[in-house]
Motif scaffolding. Structure first.
Motif, PDB file in Angstrom:
ATOM      1  N   GLN A   1     -53.453  18.938   6.274  1.00 31.64           N
ATOM      2  CA  GLN A   1     -52.625  18.369   7.332  1.00 31.64           C
ATOM      3  C   GLN A   1     -53.093  16.948   7.648  1.00 31.64           C
ATOM      4  O   GLN A   1     -54.285  16.691   7.766  1.00 31.64           O
ATOM      5  CB  GLN A   1     -52.719  19.232   8.590  1.00 31.64           C
ATOM      6  N   PHE A   2     -52.126  16.059   7.777  1.00 40.93           N
ATOM      7  CA  PHE A   2     -52.370  14.691   8.216  1.00 40.93           C
ATOM      8  C   PHE A   2     -51.162  14.261   9.034  1.00 40.93           C
ATOM      9  O   PHE A   2     -50.102  13.991   8.491  1.00 40.93           O
ATOM     10  CB  PHE A   2     -52.582  13.750   7.025  1.00 40.93           C
ATOM     11  N   ASP A   3     -51.300  14.298  10.347  1.00 41.50           N
ATOM     12  CA  ASP A   3     -50.248  13.862  11.259  1.00 41.50           C
ATOM     13  C   ASP A   3     -50.815  12.756  12.130  1.00 41.50           C
ATOM     14  O   ASP A   3     -51.914  12.895  12.669  1.00 41.50           O
ATOM     15  CB  ASP A   3     -49.773  15.013  12.160  1.00 41.50           C
ATOM     16  N   ALA A   4     -50.053  11.687  12.264  1.00 34.73           N
ATOM     17  CA  ALA A   4     -50.536  10.561  13.048  1.00 34.73           C
ATOM     18  C   ALA A   4     -49.397   9.918  13.818  1.00 34.73           C
ATOM     19  O   ALA A   4     -48.255   9.912  13.373  1.00 34.73           O
ATOM     20  CB  ALA A   4     -51.181   9.521  12.128  1.00 34.73           C
ATOM     21  N   GLU A   5     -49.737   9.396  14.981  1.00 30.73           N
ATOM     22  CA  GLU A   5     -48.812   8.585  15.776  1.00 30.73           C
ATOM     23  C   GLU A   5     -49.537   7.295  16.099  1.00 30.73           C
ATOM     24  O   GLU A   5     -50.721   7.302  16.450  1.00 30.73           O
ATOM     25  CB  GLU A   5     -48.436   9.312  17.065  1.00 30.73           C
ATOM     26  N   PHE A   6     -48.823   6.171  15.997  1.00 34.48           N
ATOM     27  CA  PHE A   6     -49.457   4.869  16.183  1.00 34.48           C
ATOM     28  C   PHE A   6     -48.427   3.866  16.669  1.00 34.48           C
ATOM     29  O   PHE A   6     -47.228   4.097  16.596  1.00 34.48           O
ATOM     30  CB  PHE A   6     -50.076   4.389  14.868  1.00 34.48           C
ATOM     31  N   ASN A   7     -48.910   2.751  17.157  1.00 39.63           N
ATOM     32  CA  ASN A   7     -48.065   1.649  17.575  1.00 39.63           C
ATOM     33  C   ASN A   7     -47.881   0.731  16.368  1.00 39.63           C
ATOM     34  O   ASN A   7     -48.803   0.002  16.006  1.00 39.63           O
ATOM     35  CB  ASN A   7     -48.702   0.904  18.750  1.00 39.63           C
ATOM     36  N   ALA A   8     -46.715   0.760  15.747  1.00 39.84           N
ATOM     37  CA  ALA A   8     -46.469  -0.037  14.543  1.00 39.84           C
ATOM     38  C   ALA A   8     -46.389  -1.528  14.855  1.00 39.84           C
ATOM     39  O   ALA A   8     -46.453  -2.349  13.949  1.00 39.84           O
ATOM     40  CB  ALA A   8     -45.191   0.420  13.860  1.00 39.84           C
ATOM     41  N   LEU A   9     -46.263  -1.885  16.133  1.00 42.87           N
ATOM     42  CA  LEU A   9     -46.209  -3.297  16.513  1.00 42.87           C
ATOM     43  C   LEU A   9     -47.598  -3.894  16.714  1.00 42.87           C
ATOM     44  O   LEU A   9     -47.749  -5.104  16.783  1.00 42.87           O
ATOM     45  CB  LEU A   9     -45.371  -3.459  17.783  1.00 42.87           C
ATOM     46  N   ASP A  10     -48.624  -3.034  16.838  1.00 40.18           N
ATOM     47  CA  ASP A  10     -50.002  -3.498  17.004  1.00 40.18           C
ATOM     48  C   ASP A  10     -50.938  -2.516  16.311  1.00 40.18           C
ATOM     49  O   ASP A  10     -51.435  -1.573  16.923  1.00 40.18           O
ATOM     50  CB  ASP A  10     -50.357  -3.627  18.482  1.00 40.18           C
ATOM     51  N   LEU A  11     -51.175  -2.737  15.026  1.00 40.78           N
ATOM     52  CA  LEU A  11     -51.988  -1.821  14.238  1.00 40.78           C
ATOM     53  C   LEU A  11     -53.460  -1.852  14.628  1.00 40.78           C
ATOM     54  O   LEU A  11     -54.209  -0.942  14.276  1.00 40.78           O
ATOM     55  CB  LEU A  11     -51.839  -2.144  12.751  1.00 40.78           C
ATOM     56  N   THR A  12     -53.888  -2.870  15.355  1.00 45.30           N
ATOM     57  CA  THR A  12     -55.292  -2.960  15.742  1.00 45.30           C
ATOM     58  C   THR A  12     -55.676  -1.920  16.785  1.00 45.30           C
ATOM     59  O   THR A  12     -56.855  -1.696  17.012  1.00 45.30           O
ATOM     60  CB  THR A  12     -55.631  -4.361  16.280  1.00 45.30           C
TER      61      THR A  12
ATOM     62  N   GLU B   1     -58.715  16.959  15.843  1.00 47.60           N
ATOM     63  CA  GLU B   1     -57.570  16.611  16.677  1.00 47.60           C
ATOM     64  C   GLU B   1     -57.995  15.537  17.659  1.00 47.60           C
ATOM     65  O   GLU B   1     -59.006  15.695  18.357  1.00 47.60           O
ATOM     66  CB  GLU B   1     -57.052  17.826  17.448  1.00 47.60           C
ATOM     67  N   PHE B   2     -57.200  14.464  17.698  1.00 53.76           N
ATOM     68  CA  PHE B   2     -57.469  13.353  18.604  1.00 53.76           C
ATOM     69  C   PHE B   2     -56.163  12.959  19.267  1.00 53.76           C
ATOM     70  O   PHE B   2     -55.152  12.780  18.605  1.00 53.76           O
ATOM     71  CB  PHE B   2     -58.033  12.159  17.829  1.00 53.76           C
ATOM     72  N   ASP B   3     -56.191  12.854  20.596  1.00 53.40           N
ATOM     73  CA  ASP B   3     -55.046  12.387  21.366  1.00 53.40           C
ATOM     74  C   ASP B   3     -55.580  11.436  22.428  1.00 53.40           C
ATOM     75  O   ASP B   3     -56.308  11.842  23.327  1.00 53.40           O
ATOM     76  CB  ASP B   3     -54.309  13.564  22.004  1.00 53.40           C
ATOM     77  N   ARG B   4     -55.231  10.161  22.277  1.00 53.04           N
ATOM     78  CA  ARG B   4     -55.738   9.143  23.200  1.00 53.04           C
ATOM     79  C   ARG B   4     -55.316   9.431  24.647  1.00 53.04           C
ATOM     80  O   ARG B   4     -56.052   9.173  25.582  1.00 53.04           O
ATOM     81  CB  ARG B   4     -55.236   7.763  22.773  1.00 53.04           C
TER      82      ARG B   4
ATOM     83  N   ASP C   1     -38.806   4.665  18.052  1.00 53.24           N
ATOM     84  CA  ASP C   1     -39.564   3.752  18.902  1.00 53.24           C
ATOM     85  C   ASP C   1     -40.777   3.276  18.110  1.00 53.24           C
ATOM     86  O   ASP C   1     -41.689   4.071  17.844  1.00 53.24           O
ATOM     87  CB  ASP C   1     -40.004   4.470  20.176  1.00 53.24           C
ATOM     88  N   PRO C   2     -40.826   2.000  17.697  1.00 50.97           N
ATOM     89  CA  PRO C   2     -41.945   1.543  16.862  1.00 50.97           C
ATOM     90  C   PRO C   2     -43.294   1.585  17.577  1.00 50.97           C
ATOM     91  O   PRO C   2     -44.327   1.563  16.926  1.00 50.97           O
ATOM     92  CB  PRO C   2     -41.565   0.111  16.486  1.00 50.97           C
ATOM     93  N   THR C   3     -43.290   1.679  18.908  1.00 48.33           N
ATOM     94  CA  THR C   3     -44.574   1.804  19.608  1.00 48.33           C
ATOM     95  C   THR C   3     -45.093   3.237  19.558  1.00 48.33           C
ATOM     96  O   THR C   3     -46.230   3.489  19.949  1.00 48.33           O
ATOM     97  CB  THR C   3     -44.464   1.349  21.074  1.00 48.33           C
ATOM     98  N   MET C   4     -44.250   4.167  19.091  1.00 48.01           N
ATOM     99  CA  MET C   4     -44.652   5.567  18.953  1.00 48.01           C
ATOM    100  C   MET C   4     -44.263   6.073  17.562  1.00 48.01           C
ATOM    101  O   MET C   4     -43.726   7.169  17.415  1.00 48.01           O
ATOM    102  CB  MET C   4     -44.005   6.419  20.046  1.00 48.01           C
ATOM    103  N   ALA C   5     -44.541   5.272  16.543  1.00 47.07           N
ATOM    104  CA  ALA C   5     -44.201   5.643  15.163  1.00 47.07           C
ATOM    105  C   ALA C   5     -45.105   6.790  14.714  1.00 47.07           C
ATOM    106  O   ALA C   5     -46.275   6.855  15.095  1.00 47.07           O
ATOM    107  CB  ALA C   5     -44.379   4.440  14.251  1.00 47.07           C
ATOM    108  N   ASP C   6     -44.544   7.690  13.920  1.00 44.69           N
ATOM    109  CA  ASP C   6     -45.330   8.817  13.435  1.00 44.69           C
ATOM    110  C   ASP C   6     -44.890   9.202  12.037  1.00 44.69           C
ATOM    111  O   ASP C   6     -43.854   8.782  11.561  1.00 44.69           O
ATOM    112  CB  ASP C   6     -45.214  10.014  14.383  1.00 44.69           C
ATOM    113  N   ASN C   7     -45.736   9.989  11.383  1.00 45.17           N
ATOM    114  CA  ASN C   7     -45.382  10.454  10.045  1.00 45.17           C
ATOM    115  C   ASN C   7     -44.895  11.904  10.067  1.00 45.17           C
ATOM    116  O   ASN C   7     -44.613  12.467   9.029  1.00 45.17           O
ATOM    117  CB  ASN C   7     -46.552  10.299   9.082  1.00 45.17           C
TER     118      ASN C   7
ATOM    119  N   GLY D   1     -55.208   1.264  16.528  1.00 42.75           N
ATOM    120  CA  GLY D   1     -55.578   2.518  15.892  1.00 42.75           C
ATOM    121  C   GLY D   1     -54.569   3.594  16.223  1.00 42.75           C
ATOM    122  O   GLY D   1     -53.489   3.323  16.735  1.00 42.75           O
ATOM    123  N   PHE D   2     -54.926   4.823  15.942  1.00 40.91           N
ATOM    124  CA  PHE D   2     -54.020   5.929  16.182  1.00 40.91           C
ATOM    125  C   PHE D   2     -54.033   6.340  17.646  1.00 40.91           C
ATOM    126  O   PHE D   2     -55.074   6.352  18.289  1.00 40.91           O
ATOM    127  CB  PHE D   2     -54.393   7.133  15.324  1.00 40.91           C
TER     128      PHE D   2
END
Length: 184
Positions: free
Chosen positions: A95-106, A128-131, A63-69, A108-109
Motif C-alpha cells: 500500500q502507498f497512499d498519499a495526499e499532498f499540496n501539488a502547488l507547494d511540494l516543499t 500511517e501519517f496524518d499531519r 483540488d490541487p492543494t489536496m492532490a492524492d493518488n 511534504g505529504f
C-alpha cells in the motif's frame, strides 16, 4: 560592463533551457521518513505533471492543494523504497497512499499510508501519517521472528527534498561567479 551583460545573457539562456527541460519531465520527489530523528525509510516518487494538469483542467472537484493518488492514481508513481538504507522490491509494497499540496511540494505529504516488506531485512513496515491528526500517527515494524515494534507516530517528523532544488544551487553558483567577477 559588457562582460557582465554577456554573463547575464548566458545565465538567462541557461536558466530558460534548464526550466524548459525540467518542466517537460515528471517531478521527482524524495521523501524521508524519520522517527525520533532516526531515518526509517526513503521514498522516491514521480509526480506526473501532465496528469496533474489534466486533473486540474478536466475534474471540477479536483483540488490541487489536496492532490492524492487514491482517487488519481496516475499522479504519483512510486520509483523506489529504502528501509533502513536497504532497497525494497516494489512488488513487496502492499500500500502507498498519499495526499499532498501539488502547488507547494516543499511541504511534504499531508497524509501518507505505507505498507511494505523487505526480503533482505526480513522485516516489514506499516506506517500511517496524518499531519492534521498527529495523535493518530503510528509505525509498526514487523520482524520475521514475529516480534512487533509499534511506535507512536506523534513523534514522527518528515523532511522533503524535491529535485527542482537545482535552481537554488544554480542561483548560488551564479551569485558566487558574479562576486568573483566584481572583485577582479
Amino acid at each position: 560592463m559588457k562582460n557582465l551583460k554577456s554573463l547575464f545573457g548566458a545565465a538567462a539562456l541557461l536558466l530558460t533551457t534548464l526550466g524548459t527541460s525540467l518542466s517537460a519531465n515528471a517531478v521527482l520527489i524524495t521523501q524521508e521518513g524519520r522517527i525520533n530523528g532516526e531515518n526509517i525509510f526513503n521514498l522516491a516518487i514521480d509526480l506526473d505533471e501532465d496528469a496533474l494538469d489534466s486533473a486540474i483542467a478536466n475534474d471540477p472537484f479536483f483540488d490541487p492543494t489536496m492532490a492524492d493518488n487514491l482517487f488519481n492514481p496516475e499522479l504519483l508513481t512510486l520509483q523506489s523504497v529504502k528501509f533502513f538504507g536497504v532497497s525494497v522490491d516494489l512488488d513487496n509494497v502492499e500500500q502507498f497512499d498519499a495526499e499532498f499540496n501539488a502547488l507547494d511540494l516543499t511541504q511534504g505529504f499531508d497524509f501518507l499510508t505505507l505498507d511494505f516488506f523487505s526480503d533482505d531485512l526480513m522485516a516489514g513496515l506499516y506506517f500511517e501519517f496524518d499531519r492534521a491528526f498527529p495523535e493518530f500517527n503510528f509505525a509498526t515494524i514487523d520482524f520475521a521472528d514475529g516480534e512487533l515494534l509499534t511506535i507512536d507516530g506523534s513523534v514522527a517528523d518528515f523532511s522533503v527534498v524535491p529535485e527542482p532544488a537545482a535552481y537554488g544551487i544554480f542561483a548560488l553558483a551564479m551569485g558566487l561567479l558574479m562576486v568573483r567577477r566584481q572583485r577582479n
